[in-house]
Design a protein around this motif. Structure first.
Motif, mmCIF file in Angstrom:
data_model
loop_
_atom_site.group_PDB
_atom_site.id
_atom_site.type_symbol
_atom_site.label_atom_id
_atom_site.label_comp_id
_atom_site.label_asym_id
_atom_site.label_seq_id
_atom_site.Cartn_x
_atom_site.Cartn_y
_atom_site.Cartn_z
ATOM 1 N N ASN A 41 0.805 -1.229 0.000
ATOM 2 C CA ASN A 41 0.000 0.000 0.000
ATOM 3 C C ASN A 41 0.837 1.278 0.000
ATOM 4 O O ASN A 41 0.365 2.330 0.453
ATOM 5 C CB ASN A 41 -0.947 0.019 1.208
ATOM 6 N N GLU A 42 2.069 1.212 -0.492
ATOM 7 C CA GLU A 42 2.878 2.408 -0.626
ATOM 8 C C GLU A 42 3.828 2.258 -1.804
ATOM 9 O O GLU A 42 4.203 1.138 -2.149
ATOM 10 C CB GLU A 42 3.669 2.682 0.659
ATOM 11 N N PRO A 43 4.208 3.366 -2.451
ATOM 12 C CA PRO A 43 5.103 3.271 -3.611
ATOM 13 C C PRO A 43 6.519 2.888 -3.194
ATOM 14 O O PRO A 43 7.117 3.527 -2.337
ATOM 15 C CB PRO A 43 5.049 4.688 -4.205
ATOM 16 N N ARG A 44 7.041 1.838 -3.821
ATOM 17 C CA ARG A 44 8.407 1.388 -3.538
ATOM 18 C C ARG A 44 9.123 1.086 -4.846
ATOM 19 O O ARG A 44 8.522 0.555 -5.787
ATOM 20 C CB ARG A 44 8.393 0.141 -2.651
ATOM 21 N N CYS A 45 10.404 1.376 -4.923
ATOM 22 C CA CYS A 45 11.174 1.171 -6.143
ATOM 23 C C CYS A 45 11.593 -0.289 -6.272
ATOM 24 O O CYS A 45 11.419 -1.102 -5.351
ATOM 25 C CB CYS A 45 12.408 2.071 -6.151
ATOM 26 N N ALA A 46 12.188 -0.631 -7.425
ATOM 27 C CA ALA A 46 12.577 -2.011 -7.694
ATOM 28 C C ALA A 46 13.637 -2.500 -6.710
ATOM 29 O O ALA A 46 13.603 -3.647 -6.255
ATOM 30 C CB ALA A 46 13.091 -2.132 -9.131
ATOM 31 N N THR A 47 14.593 -1.638 -6.365
ATOM 32 C CA THR A 47 15.656 -2.043 -5.439
ATOM 33 C C THR A 47 15.107 -2.373 -4.059
ATOM 34 O O THR A 47 15.452 -3.404 -3.460
ATOM 35 C CB THR A 47 16.705 -0.925 -5.320
ATOM 36 N N CYS A 48 14.241 -1.522 -3.542
ATOM 37 C CA CYS A 48 13.657 -1.757 -2.212
ATOM 38 C C CYS A 48 12.793 -3.017 -2.213
ATOM 39 O O CYS A 48 12.830 -3.804 -1.255
ATOM 40 C CB CYS A 48 12.843 -0.551 -1.775
ATOM 41 N N ARG A 49 12.011 -3.210 -3.276
ATOM 42 C CA ARG A 49 11.159 -4.404 -3.333
ATOM 43 C C ARG A 49 12.006 -5.669 -3.359
ATOM 44 O O ARG A 49 11.640 -6.692 -2.765
ATOM 45 C CB ARG A 49 10.248 -4.348 -4.559
ATOM 46 N N LYS A 50 13.134 -5.614 -4.042
ATOM 47 C CA LYS A 50 14.026 -6.774 -4.104
ATOM 48 C C LYS A 50 14.564 -7.118 -2.714
ATOM 49 O O LYS A 50 14.563 -8.285 -2.305
ATOM 50 C CB LYS A 50 15.182 -6.482 -5.059
ATOM 51 N N HIS A 51 15.017 -6.115 -1.975
ATOM 52 C CA HIS A 51 15.536 -6.373 -0.626
ATOM 53 C C HIS A 51 14.426 -6.858 0.304
ATOM 54 O O HIS A 51 14.645 -7.765 1.135
ATOM 55 C CB HIS A 51 16.167 -5.095 -0.067
ATOM 56 N N GLU A 52 13.247 -6.273 0.193
ATOM 57 C CA GLU A 52 12.127 -6.699 1.036
ATOM 58 C C GLU A 52 11.740 -8.143 0.736
ATOM 59 O O GLU A 52 11.357 -8.898 1.639
ATOM 60 C CB GLU A 52 10.921 -5.782 0.813
ATOM 61 N N ALA A 88 19.100 -12.048 4.763
ATOM 62 C CA ALA A 88 18.166 -11.093 5.360
ATOM 63 C C ALA A 88 18.917 -9.945 6.032
ATOM 64 O O ALA A 88 18.502 -8.780 5.938
ATOM 65 C CB ALA A 88 17.270 -11.809 6.370
ATOM 66 N N ARG A 89 20.013 -10.263 6.702
ATOM 67 C CA ARG A 89 20.777 -9.204 7.364
ATOM 68 C C ARG A 89 21.385 -8.242 6.348
ATOM 69 O O ARG A 89 21.361 -7.020 6.534
ATOM 70 C CB ARG A 89 21.887 -9.804 8.231
ATOM 71 N N GLU A 90 21.928 -8.801 5.250
ATOM 72 C CA GLU A 90 22.520 -7.947 4.220
ATOM 73 C C GLU A 90 21.449 -7.085 3.551
ATOM 74 O O GLU A 90 21.690 -5.916 3.227
ATOM 75 C CB GLU A 90 23.231 -8.816 3.181
ATOM 76 N N ALA A 91 20.266 -7.652 3.324
ATOM 77 C CA ALA A 91 19.178 -6.881 2.708
ATOM 78 C C ALA A 91 18.731 -5.758 3.626
ATOM 79 O O ALA A 91 18.493 -4.624 3.175
ATOM 80 C CB ALA A 91 18.007 -7.807 2.376
ATOM 81 N N ARG A 92 18.612 -6.043 4.920
ATOM 82 C CA ARG A 92 18.212 -5.013 5.875
ATOM 83 C C ARG A 92 19.264 -3.916 5.961
ATOM 84 O O ARG A 92 18.944 -2.721 6.048
ATOM 85 C CB ARG A 92 17.994 -5.660 7.256
ATOM 86 N N ARG A 93 20.544 -4.296 5.908
ATOM 87 C CA ARG A 93 21.618 -3.310 5.954
ATOM 88 C C ARG A 93 21.579 -2.413 4.720
ATOM 89 O O ARG A 93 21.764 -1.194 4.816
ATOM 90 C CB ARG A 93 22.966 -4.029 6.042
ATOM 91 N N ALA A 94 21.310 -3.023 3.557
ATOM 92 C CA ALA A 94 21.221 -2.234 2.326
ATOM 93 C C ALA A 94 20.051 -1.258 2.378
ATOM 94 O O ALA A 94 20.164 -0.104 1.942
ATOM 95 C CB ALA A 94 21.081 -3.171 1.119
#
Length: 225
Positions: A41-52, A88-94
């Motif tokens: 329910n919020e706009p997110r870019c491709a990079t953020c969606r990948k990490h999530e 997961a830790r690396e994605a959260r750090r990014a």
């Protein structure tokens, strides 16, 4: 007298202190505008969606096998669990590295999303209206023409049925061989994840064996044996 180096310093500091700000249509997390789509329910870019997605996959794995939730520690019972925790830790750090210094006002974000939501709603309403204005006679005609087509389907012979049964049985046997190979790999492993994996594989094996028995019964019935 002021030299050139002294004059350049304020410009460099101003560049370093520049803060990224959110703008309508950009990602609410990092402010990027690359492939922005609605995510949770919020706009997110491709990079953020990948990490999530990496973080979500790790959470799903931990929940599936009843393991400790992901967090600061990488302590794991096996290599697969460790890989999920590390990813997961690396994605959260990014995500933390690219996060906006100041998050946008949720009200402004919702306001920016309204035009897109309105366009989607309008398109859906238009399609529904076109469907509802079709003549009733055309609908009845389509229904009437569909029934004869269904009844005119060719009757399959017993020989074809037997062939398909054998094809399905061979495919299931291949799956059974693959499951046996996986069971052999985890047979000596310890830990909650390994035990859960063995249990899941054994359930899959039992299901395949029951299906094979049913197929053999159907084959005998079709062949008249």
């Amino acid at each position: 007298m002021t030299d050139a180096q002294t004059l350049e310093a304020p410009t460099e500091n101003a560049t370093i202190r520049r803060v990224r700000l959110w703008s309508p249509g950009a990602c609410v997390w990092c402010g990027d505008t690359d492939s922005v789509e609605v995510f949770r329910n919020e706009p997110r870019c491709a990079t953020c969606r990948k990490h999530e997605a990496v973080i979500d996959e790790a959470r799903k794995f931990m929940g599936m096998y009843g393991l400790r939730p992901i967090g600061g520690t990488l302590q794991s019972d096996d290599e697969e669990e460790y890989e999920h925790r590390l990813a997961a830790r690396e994605a959260r750090r990014a995500l933390n590295d690219i996060r906006l210094a100041e998050q946008p006002d949720p009200a402004l974000v919702r306001k920016a999303l309204r035009p897109r939501a309105a366009a989607i709603t309008e398109g859906h309403t238009g399609s529904s209206a076109q469907t509802s204005t079709r003549p009733a006679s055309a609908t009845r005609s389509s229904s009437a023409s569909a029934k004869p087509a269904k009844s005119a389907a060719p009757v399959r012979t017993g020989a074809v049925d037997v062939e398909e049964i054998q094809t399905r049985a061979l495919a299931l046997l291949d799956q059974l061989s693959a499951i046996d190979a996986q069971l052999a790999l985890v047979a000596e492993q310890n830990g909650l994840a390994a035990r859960a994996r063995r249990s899941d594989l054994e359930k899959q094996k039992a299901t395949i064996l029951r299906t094979l028995a049913a197929l053999e019964k159907a084959r005998l019935s079709a062949s008249g044996s």
